[in-house]
Structure formats: C-alpha cells, structure tokens
Design an enzyme around this catalytic site. Structure first.
Site, PDB file in Angstrom:
ATOM      1  N   TYR A 187       9.960   4.225   2.730  1.00 45.21           N
ATOM      2  CA  TYR A 187      10.942   3.033   3.569  1.00 45.21           C
ATOM      3  C   TYR A 187      12.349   3.653   3.285  1.00 45.21           C
ATOM      4  O   TYR A 187      13.445   3.105   3.828  1.00 45.21           O
ATOM      5  CB  TYR A 187      10.875   1.707   2.950  1.00 45.21           C
ATOM      6  CG  TYR A 187       9.195   1.252   4.133  1.00 45.21           C
ATOM      7  CD1 TYR A 187      10.172   0.885   5.369  1.00 45.21           C
ATOM      8  CD2 TYR A 187       8.298   1.006   3.474  1.00 45.21           C
ATOM      9  CE1 TYR A 187       9.069  -0.220   6.068  1.00 45.21           C
ATOM     10  CE2 TYR A 187       7.255   1.074   4.079  1.00 45.21           C
ATOM     11  CZ  TYR A 187       7.301   0.368   5.457  1.00 45.21           C
ATOM     12  OH  TYR A 187       6.508  -0.259   6.295  1.00 45.21           O
TER      13      TYR A 187
ATOM     14  N   ASP B 226       0.571  -1.067   0.054  1.00 48.17           N
ATOM     15  CA  ASP B 226      -0.320  -0.128  -0.460  1.00 48.17           C
ATOM     16  C   ASP B 226       0.885   1.478   0.662  1.00 48.17           C
ATOM     17  O   ASP B 226       0.434   2.412  -0.119  1.00 48.17           O
ATOM     18  CB  ASP B 226      -1.061   0.123   1.239  1.00 48.17           C
ATOM     19  CG  ASP B 226      -0.140  -0.260   2.641  1.00 48.17           C
ATOM     20  OD1 ASP B 226       0.726  -0.663   2.291  1.00 48.17           O
ATOM     21  OD2 ASP B 226      -0.822  -0.180   3.760  1.00 48.17           O
TER      22      ASP B 226
END
Length: 446
Positions: free
Chosen positions: A249, A165
C-alpha cells in the site's frame, strides 16, 4: 469455544470457515454468524454448508437474530463489517477522485471517509462486547483496520487486536524470493523479521534465517526482486534506495502521481467492480440449486476477485499478473487462526499484528495502534522491540498517525474541525480547501 463472526455475510467468511475445518487443534465448537443483510448471510451459510459436507467433524454454524444474541457466550469475536456496503465504498473513491486526489478504501481521503462512517458502529460493537462477553477477544478485520482497532481499544483495551494479511504475505514472498522456505519463518529459534509501521503503511527491514539476514542479498539480486509482487510493484532501483521492502500500500505514497493517473479517469473503480461482482454473485447464489452450485459460483467469483486485486497499482508499475500462489485467497484467515491458537495455548507465537504501541516506537503515544511483530500468549499480543526507524519512515508514520487519531476524534465527538484536520493533513490530500469540499460532498451523500 464459540466463535462469533460479525459481518457474517461477508464474501471472505468461507475462507475463515475452511481454515477452521482444516485446523487440527479444533478449538472452535460453534460458529455464530451475524449480519445486517439476511440474504447475504443466508447465501454465505450455504457456502459453509457445502464446505462442511463430507467432513468427519464439521463445525456447527448458526445465524444469530441480533448482535446481542451473537455476542453472548462468545470466546472470540471476529469483526469484519462494512458500514455503508460497497455503495459507500464507491462514494469514498469517487468523491476524492473528482477533486483530483486519490480515492482508495483505506488510504488517503477515501480511508478517512470510511473511518468516519465506520468508527461509531465499531465503538457500539465494542461496548456490547464489554457488556455481554467481557472475557472475549476481539480480532478486528474491519477496515481501516488501524484506526478502527484504535477506536475499539478505547473500550476494550488490549482485548482487541487488529490483523491484516498484507505484512505476512510480504514476509512469505520475500523469503521465497530469497530462496528460503516460508514455513521456516514459523520457528522463532531459526527465523526472525523486523516489520514496523501502521496498517497499510509499514516496512520489512530485516529477514533473518539461521543467523543470516537475507534482505541485503535479496535487494542486490535483480532477478530475485523481479520474481515477487512487491519487487515488481516498486522496482529494484527504488527498493535498493529504500534499503527495505515496503508494504504494497506504500505504492500509493511513493508513486502517487503514477497511481493517480491510472485511476483518475477510470471507468470503474475497485469499489464499482466489487459492487457489480458481489451483487451479481449474491443474486445468482440466492437462486442457485443447492450448496454445490453456490460453492462453485463462490469459488469462481473469489478467484476473479484475487486476480484483479490492486489492478490499478499493477498497471501503474508496468502491468503484470499476480502469481498463482498469491491467488489462493485468505492469508488473514490463517493469521486469525494462529492468533487464536496463540492466545488459547499460550504458545509465544510471533505474528505481525495491530496492537497498542507501548514503547515500541517511542515517538508515538503508548496507546497508539501500530502494526509490528508481536509475541502472542495467554495475555494477548505483546509488541516486540524493533530497531529505530529512519527519519523518512518515522516522519510518514507520525503524519499518518496524526490523521488516524484526528479521524477517531472526529467520529467520537462529531468534531468537524478534527475531520477537516484529518483530511487536510493526509500526505495524499494537498489542500485544506479540497479537504473541506470532500467533507461537504460526503456529508451531502454526493
């Protein structure tokens, strides 16, 4: 059509079921849950029961006795397992941290350790799917999603597709910050976006609506960049320097020192928080009085989980609270539903997925799993061509892909040299000596 959810006792399974209930297409006629923890799956089944109450046409839910029973007759298989549970995640985080390198579920040494433990189980699942439901499509949620999907694809080929997601969340937030309606992105006649990378390592490099690329204007607008998560996380100056919007990330790579400093001496890692939170939830839910009480408890716990997501990275970038529209939960459930509909109805839907590379990134092997924009139809997900990668993007992709493939090799063949290579070559692990100690301690269960 039967949908089987492996890891059916997972905390986020109700998000998938809620999306199925709200789905006007109603392609799913039955949901089958399978989990190795009977108590957890029973509690989650109770949450689903509450969601179904009052619905004019609820989707029936059944708990399977074993893996083979769960797979037989499945049209789609959602794989969302956690091998080793949250206690395994804690070890994946704490062992690297004790050696002075980042411990995180999917990134760095922690991701490699998680992959080594998970891939053999994922391969067994792939083999049982091939034997019992060869026409089923496997949608992989299991982390580390890129390397797990790559391992499963050795058995299932293109019939396994990984989802996440993070990329779709990035695209929607960027569109909103640029003043566009995120809903317009669903129309390929009006909108397009260039996103490419690996799972938890990718870049949004263009965002086009009605022929205009919105990204340059967004990058030039200080206030707009400060209005959404990635803008606050990376900072306007660095984003303008990159000329792209990185996946959240990538903060672990670009701000390695700051992130490591924020977690090095932490009293509680993310895994420890979730272990305590989910342990408490399942214990209290098992003793709760009826589905209504279980559901209320689940919703409170879910909101707390969303509010604390990537807390250490937010702390390292100045400290800020998540926006209300990012606390709704899910995202991956909507991607999964869109993927399922795209295959069943042959719609040509465009989604960011984890699929075999083909020729998308020529420098990578054709069978390497990449995360990029795909067109979805009856034959599965086909990656679309993308602009060439810059040297810095390609270099990081190549190094991390080498780590992923070495992890798969190590897990498949119990190859200690491949495991050491995977850890030592990761950009967030700076020493073969440290890598060897991490592997030794993980093998001992330290």
């Amino acid at each position: 059509m039967r949908l089987t959810i492996l890891g059916g006792g997972g905390f986020r399974v109700p998000l998938v079921y809620r999306a199925l209930l709200d789905d006007p297409g109603r392609a799913v006629s039955e949901v089958v849950l399978h989990d190795t923890d009977p108590r957890r799956v029973a509690v989650i089944a109770g949450v689903l029961e509450r969601l179904a109450q009052g619905h004019p046409a609820p989707v029936p839910v059944r708990i399977a006795d074993g893996l083979d029973e769960a797979l037989e007759g499945a049209g789609f298989v959602f794989s969302a397992i956690r091998v080793g549970g949250t206690s395994g995640r804690i070890r994946d985080e704490r062992i690297p941290l004790s050696e002075g390198v980042l411990g995180q579920e999917t990134v760095g040494a922690g991701g490699v350790l998680y992959g080594l433990r998970t891939i053999p189980v994922a391969l067994h699942i792939a083999e049982r799917v091939a034997a019992l439901a060869p026409d089923a499509w496997v949608i992989n949620f299991t982390n580390p999603a890129g390397m797990v999907t790559e391992a499963m694809s050795q058995v299932l080929g293109d019939r396994v597709i990984g989802i996440c997601d993070s990329p779709v969340g990035l695209v929607r937030r960027a569109a909103r910050a640029a003043g566009a309606d995120p809903a317009a992105l669903a129309d390929p006649g009006r909108a397009g976006y260039d996103y490419v990378g690996l799972n938890h390592l990718g870049w949004l490099r263009s965002l086009t609506l009605d022929g205009t690329d919105l990204l340059p204007g967004l990058l030039a607008d200080e206030d707009a960049l400060g209005s959404f998560e990635e803008g606050r996380l990376f900072g306007a100056d660095w984003l303008r320097t990159l000329g792209a919007l990185p996946n959240e990330y990538l903060h672990y790579y670009y701000f390695r020192r700051e992130t490591l400093d924020s977690v090095r001496d932490t009293r509680e890692t993310r895994g420890e928080f979730l272990d305590q939170q989910q342990g408490s939830f399942f214990e209290r839910a098992a003793a709760a009085d009826g589905p209504e009480a279980v559901y209320a408890l689940w919703e409170r716990t879910r909101l707390e989980r969303e509010e604390t997501y990537m807390a250490h990275s937010r702390e390292a970038s100045g400290g800020w609270q998540r926006d209300a529209h990012d606390l709704e939960g899910g995202g991956y459930d909507r991607v999964a539903l869109a993927l399922m509909h795209g295959i069943l109805a042959d719609t040509g839907t465009r989604l960011i997925l984890n699929v075999r590379n083909g020729t998308t990134v020529p420098q990578l092997a054709p069978d390497a799993i990449v995360e990029t924009v795909c067109e979805v139809g009856a034959q599965g997900a086909r990656p679309l061509p993308c602009a060439p990668l810059r040297e810095d993007q390609l270099g990081l992709m190549l190094q991390v892909k080498a780590v992923e493939r070495a992890t798969v090799e190590a897990a498949l063949f119990k190859d200690c040299d491949a495991a050491l290579r995977a850890l030592a070559l990761h950009p967030l692990v700076d020493s073969p000596t440290v890598a060897a100690r991490i592997l030794e301690r993980a093998a001992e269960g330290a």
